[in-house]
Design an enzyme around this catalytic site. Structure first.
Site, mmCIF file in Angstrom:
data_model
loop_
_atom_site.group_PDB
_atom_site.id
_atom_site.type_symbol
_atom_site.label_atom_id
_atom_site.label_comp_id
_atom_site.label_asym_id
_atom_site.label_seq_id
_atom_site.Cartn_x
_atom_site.Cartn_y
_atom_site.Cartn_z
ATOM 1 N N HIS A 278 0.824 -1.211 0.000
ATOM 2 C CA HIS A 278 0.000 0.000 0.000
ATOM 3 C C HIS A 278 0.859 1.263 0.000
ATOM 4 O O HIS A 278 0.386 2.339 0.363
ATOM 5 C CB HIS A 278 -0.899 0.012 1.230
ATOM 6 C CG HIS A 278 -1.698 -1.224 1.419
ATOM 7 N ND1 HIS A 278 -2.574 -1.695 0.466
ATOM 8 C CD2 HIS A 278 -1.744 -2.116 2.441
ATOM 9 C CE1 HIS A 278 -3.139 -2.812 0.911
ATOM 10 N NE2 HIS A 278 -2.641 -3.097 2.091
ATOM 11 N N HIS B 201 -6.756 -4.446 -0.958
ATOM 12 C CA HIS B 201 -6.023 -5.712 -1.036
ATOM 13 C C HIS B 201 -6.383 -6.471 -2.313
ATOM 14 O O HIS B 201 -6.218 -7.688 -2.385
ATOM 15 C CB HIS B 201 -6.329 -6.590 0.183
ATOM 16 C CG HIS B 201 -5.939 -5.969 1.475
ATOM 17 N ND1 HIS B 201 -6.825 -5.261 2.257
ATOM 18 C CD2 HIS B 201 -4.747 -5.927 2.125
ATOM 19 C CE1 HIS B 201 -6.205 -4.818 3.332
ATOM 20 N NE2 HIS B 201 -4.940 -5.213 3.278
#
Length: 331
Positions: free
Chosen positions: A57, A219
């Site tokens: 991320h 995700h």
């Protein structure tokens, strides 16, 4: 086949963190043994802030360690929570005697391991902790299950909490600012293509050229449905309008708007998306009091955008405007 700039895929998070620290030696340090990213010069006599989660991320969370934001980031493997022991070590490292706020995105592994770490830190009254749970993803709003996922509003939580801690607020006050931001912020995302894990040859899911995945997670989670591909203004409207409705924004309202790239969107695309957000909101009489556009909470190389809106309360704006100096965010 998706080619990637890697050595061994399993070493990607550690090598990336080492590279980030070598690039920013005056701001951060990487402790490979404990699996932590810390400030190069630890803060003194302030409430500490620790956050973390899976890698993939970037720049979240390591890129937000520094003056005005986090004291410690605790990274896990790609899309995997750090261990409870890692988080405990990070919590202790963040403490300078006034307690630590743990900022946690609402994912089962993160919530569990941060909770255990908080309990460990509280043993023998070693470190006082408060937890801020970030659950801003409108696409996963439901009466059942674990609740909304934590996504790009975590950036606003870390910024506001960081500024209040630097200003000398106590543990409970810093945590309450964070909870207020998390309670009021909402995010919605779309993707034109999914991300590809390090070492893999294909993305998490595929779309044809006429499709857009609406409501994706960070995700690589599939969204709530597929919508037809359209121009930027039309696609951004599919994000902004539900957020405005959910937040109850009306003519005369003011918001902080975060336009976030999910990893594969070009800067020119993000600027066009930001333009669309501003125009869509102003067309409804809503003022964008502050805004930010860039790739801050990504999903590997996912080509997509998220929009986060947060009501711009008068006492939040000075905290948003307060100085910050981290590898990924500085003003």
């Amino acid at each position: 086949m998706r080619r990637q700039i890697l050595n061994l895929p399993e070493n990607a998070p550690e090598e990336a963190l080492e590279g980030l620290a070598l690039t920013n030696p005056t701001l951060i340090a990487y402790d490979r043994e404990r699996g932590l990213v810390t400030r190069a010069t630890p803060a003194r006599d302030k409430v500490g802030l620790v956050s973390g989660g899976g890698s993939g991320h970037e720049p979240l969370h390591a890129g937000f360690v520094g003056s005005g934001m986090l004291d410690v980031a605790v990274p896990g493997a790609v899309f995997a929570s750090p261990t409870a022991l890692q988080v405990h070590e990070g919590t202790v490292a963040a403490d300078s005697g006034r307690g630590v706020v743990q900022i946690v995105k609402n994912y089962t592994g993160d919530v569990l391991n941060f909770r255990i770490a908080g309990e460990l830190a509280g043993d023998d009254n070693a470190v006082a902790t408060e937890t801020v749970l970030v659950d801003d993803d409108l696409a996963t709003q439901s009466e059942d299950g674990p609740g909304r996922r934590g996504t790009a509003a975590v950036l606003a939580v870390e910024k506001i909490c960081g500024a209040s801690a630097e200003a000398g607020a106590d543990l409970r006050a810093v945590a309450e600012f964070g909870r207020r931001v998390a309670r009021n912020a909402r995010t919605l995302s779309f993707a034109l293509s999914a991300g590809t894990h390090p070492g893999e040859t294909s993305p998490a899911f595929t779309l044809d050229n006429a499709e857009v995945e609406l409501g994706v997670g960070i995700h690589g989670e599939r969204g709530t449905g597929r919508i037809p591909f359209a121009d930027a203004d039309a696609l951004i409207a599919r994000l902004v309008d539900p957020l405005v409705t959910e937040l109850g924004c009306t003519r005369g309202s003011a918001v902080i708007a975060i336009v976030n790239g999910l990893g594969g969107a070009y800067p020119i695309e993000l600027s066009i998306a930001a333009r669309a957000v501003h125009h869509r909101l102003s067309g409804q009489g809503i003022t964008v009091a502050r805004s930010l556009a860039g790739s801050y909470v990504t999903s590997l190389d996912m080509v997509g955008v998220s929009v986060t809106l947060l009501p711009a309360d008068a006492d939040l704006l000075p905290l948003w405007d307060a100085p910050v100096r981290t590898p990924a965010l500085t003003w």
